[in-house]
Write a protein that holds these residues in place. Structure first.
Motif, PDB file in Angstrom:
ATOM      1  N   CYS A 100       1.020  -3.153   3.856  1.00 22.85           N
ATOM      2  CA  CYS A 100      -0.382  -3.008   4.210  1.00 22.85           C
ATOM      3  C   CYS A 100      -0.683  -1.562   4.543  1.00 22.85           C
ATOM      4  O   CYS A 100       0.216  -0.746   4.737  1.00 22.85           O
ATOM      5  CB  CYS A 100      -0.751  -3.909   5.386  1.00 22.85           C
ATOM      6  SG  CYS A 100       0.127  -3.525   6.936  1.00 22.85           S
ATOM      7  N   GLY A 101      -1.943  -1.276   4.614  1.00 26.12           N
ATOM      8  CA  GLY A 101      -2.421   0.034   5.027  1.00 26.12           C
ATOM      9  C   GLY A 101      -3.930   0.012   5.050  1.00 26.12           C
ATOM     10  O   GLY A 101      -4.563  -0.778   4.343  1.00 26.12           O
ATOM     11  N   GLY A 102      -4.494   0.870   5.862  1.00 23.75           N
ATOM     12  CA  GLY A 102      -5.942   0.914   5.933  1.00 23.75           C
ATOM     13  C   GLY A 102      -6.427   2.300   6.291  1.00 23.75           C
ATOM     14  O   GLY A 102      -5.641   3.216   6.533  1.00 23.75           O
ATOM     15  N   PHE A 138      -9.094  -2.244   4.745  1.00 26.55           N
ATOM     16  CA  PHE A 138      -7.708  -2.622   4.995  1.00 26.55           C
ATOM     17  C   PHE A 138      -7.209  -3.323   3.742  1.00 26.55           C
ATOM     18  O   PHE A 138      -7.904  -4.170   3.168  1.00 26.55           O
ATOM     19  CB  PHE A 138      -7.592  -3.546   6.216  1.00 26.55           C
ATOM     20  CG  PHE A 138      -6.199  -3.617   6.741  1.00 26.55           C
ATOM     21  CD1 PHE A 138      -5.687  -2.592   7.523  1.00 26.55           C
ATOM     22  CD2 PHE A 138      -5.380  -4.682   6.429  1.00 26.55           C
ATOM     23  CE1 PHE A 138      -4.386  -2.633   7.991  1.00 26.55           C
ATOM     24  CE2 PHE A 138      -4.083  -4.744   6.893  1.00 26.55           C
ATOM     25  CZ  PHE A 138      -3.578  -3.717   7.684  1.00 26.55           C
ATOM     26  N   LEU A 139      -6.013  -2.946   3.305  1.00 35.81           N
ATOM     27  CA  LEU A 139      -5.453  -3.452   2.056  1.00 35.81           C
ATOM     28  C   LEU A 139      -4.101  -4.107   2.300  1.00 35.81           C
ATOM     29  O   LEU A 139      -3.323  -3.642   3.140  1.00 35.81           O
ATOM     30  CB  LEU A 139      -5.286  -2.307   1.051  1.00 35.81           C
ATOM     31  CG  LEU A 139      -6.521  -1.452   0.781  1.00 35.81           C
ATOM     32  CD1 LEU A 139      -6.178  -0.285  -0.112  1.00 35.81           C
ATOM     33  CD2 LEU A 139      -7.630  -2.284   0.175  1.00 35.81           C
ATOM     34  N   ILE A 165      -2.694  -5.108  -5.058  1.00 36.73           N
ATOM     35  CA  ILE A 165      -3.161  -4.582  -3.781  1.00 36.73           C
ATOM     36  C   ILE A 165      -4.618  -4.982  -3.629  1.00 36.73           C
ATOM     37  O   ILE A 165      -5.442  -4.627  -4.479  1.00 36.73           O
ATOM     38  CB  ILE A 165      -2.987  -3.057  -3.715  1.00 36.73           C
ATOM     39  CG1 ILE A 165      -1.503  -2.702  -3.917  1.00 36.73           C
ATOM     40  CG2 ILE A 165      -3.504  -2.514  -2.386  1.00 36.73           C
ATOM     41  CD1 ILE A 165      -1.231  -1.227  -4.059  1.00 36.73           C
ATOM     42  N   VAL A 166      -4.901  -5.745  -2.584  1.00 30.22           N
ATOM     43  CA  VAL A 166      -6.239  -6.305  -2.446  1.00 30.22           C
ATOM     44  C   VAL A 166      -6.834  -6.011  -1.070  1.00 30.22           C
ATOM     45  O   VAL A 166      -6.126  -6.035  -0.054  1.00 30.22           O
ATOM     46  CB  VAL A 166      -6.240  -7.832  -2.695  1.00 30.22           C
ATOM     47  CG1 VAL A 166      -5.835  -8.144  -4.133  1.00 30.22           C
ATOM     48  CG2 VAL A 166      -5.321  -8.552  -1.747  1.00 30.22           C
ATOM     49  N   PRO A 167      -8.155  -5.736  -1.047  1.00 31.66           N
ATOM     50  CA  PRO A 167      -8.834  -5.592   0.247  1.00 31.66           C
ATOM     51  C   PRO A 167      -8.708  -6.894   1.033  1.00 31.66           C
ATOM     52  O   PRO A 167      -8.856  -7.983   0.468  1.00 31.66           O
ATOM     53  CB  PRO A 167     -10.287  -5.313  -0.129  1.00 31.66           C
ATOM     54  CG  PRO A 167     -10.256  -4.880  -1.556  1.00 31.66           C
ATOM     55  CD  PRO A 167      -9.069  -5.565  -2.171  1.00 31.66           C
ATOM     56  N   THR A 168      -8.417  -6.773   2.299  1.00 33.63           N
ATOM     57  CA  THR A 168      -8.191  -7.939   3.155  1.00 33.63           C
ATOM     58  C   THR A 168      -8.741  -7.612   4.538  1.00 33.63           C
ATOM     59  O   THR A 168      -8.538  -6.506   5.038  1.00 33.63           O
ATOM     60  CB  THR A 168      -6.680  -8.236   3.263  1.00 33.63           C
ATOM     61  OG1 THR A 168      -6.135  -8.374   1.947  1.00 33.63           O
ATOM     62  CG2 THR A 168      -6.408  -9.488   4.064  1.00 33.63           C
ATOM     63  N   GLY A 169      -9.418  -8.536   5.144  1.00 34.21           N
ATOM     64  CA  GLY A 169      -9.920  -8.304   6.493  1.00 34.21           C
ATOM     65  C   GLY A 169      -8.778  -8.028   7.464  1.00 34.21           C
ATOM     66  O   GLY A 169      -7.710  -8.645   7.379  1.00 34.21           O
ATOM     67  N   TYR A 170      -8.997  -7.115   8.372  1.00 29.61           N
ATOM     68  CA  TYR A 170      -7.965  -6.744   9.344  1.00 29.61           C
ATOM     69  C   TYR A 170      -7.525  -7.949  10.176  1.00 29.61           C
ATOM     70  O   TYR A 170      -6.377  -8.013  10.605  1.00 29.61           O
ATOM     71  CB  TYR A 170      -8.495  -5.617  10.242  1.00 29.61           C
ATOM     72  CG  TYR A 170      -7.454  -4.991  11.119  1.00 29.61           C
ATOM     73  CD1 TYR A 170      -6.614  -3.993  10.635  1.00 29.61           C
ATOM     74  CD2 TYR A 170      -7.305  -5.370  12.447  1.00 29.61           C
ATOM     75  CE1 TYR A 170      -5.648  -3.403  11.439  1.00 29.61           C
ATOM     76  CE2 TYR A 170      -6.347  -4.778  13.267  1.00 29.61           C
ATOM     77  CZ  TYR A 170      -5.520  -3.800  12.757  1.00 29.61           C
ATOM     78  OH  TYR A 170      -4.571  -3.219  13.559  1.00 29.61           O
TER      79      TYR A 170
END
Length: 155
Positions: A64-66, A52-53, A6-11
């Motif tokens: 995904c989820g944020g 956002f992940l 699970i990695v932080p990712t730009g929306y």
């Protein structure tokens, strides 16, 4: 479960956009219309006021989820865009994403998580209740809709 990352990712990242589009299509199938008309500014998911992940299972993006800082209470993280592809459901992915979103919010100083869902999402309701969320007063964009369910939990 296979290998889950699970990695932080730009929306606005293309992978995130694809998953969010799938989430909106799922909501549209359930509720009609666009799926969710809640105003969302992608910048709301930028640290330190949000995140956002994206979850990757065996090298494929599957969920995904944020969270974003709730505009009426800076201590609260509003969880948004929780979604898991059908192929990855019932494997613990959604709970892992939810916990990662919560940890991200907690690390940013939020002390409570809140969210809106609806009665046509029984699997989401079951997930949130299993995770310790309890019904709270309706608060968001859909607060006056008859089938909205608002939940909260201390972090």
């Amino acid at each position: 479960m296979s290998e889950l990352k699970i990695v932080p990712t730009g929306y606005l990242d293309p992978v995130a956009r694809t998953l969010v589009s799938a989430a909106m299509a799922d909501l549209s199938d359930r509720y009609g219309g666009t799926g969710d008309d809640t105003p969302v500014d992608p910048a709301q998911f930028d640290p330190p006021r949000g995140a956002f992940l994206v979850a990757w299972l065996d090298g494929e993006p599957v969920a995904c989820g944020g969270w974003r800082t709730f505009h009426l209470d800076g201590d609260a993280a509003e969880i948004k865009r929780m979604f898991t592809l059908a192929s990855a459901r019932r494997r613990g992915v959604a709970m892992a994403v939810l916990r990662a979103v919560e940890e991200s919010a907690k690390a940013a100083g939020r002390t409570r998580a809140i969210l809106e869902t609806g009665g046509l999402q029984p699997e989401a309701i079951a997930l949130y209740e299993r995770a310790g969320y309890r019904l709270i007063d309706n608060f968001g964009y859909y607060k006056d809709e008859p089938d909205v369910r608002s939940y909260g939990r201390d972090l």
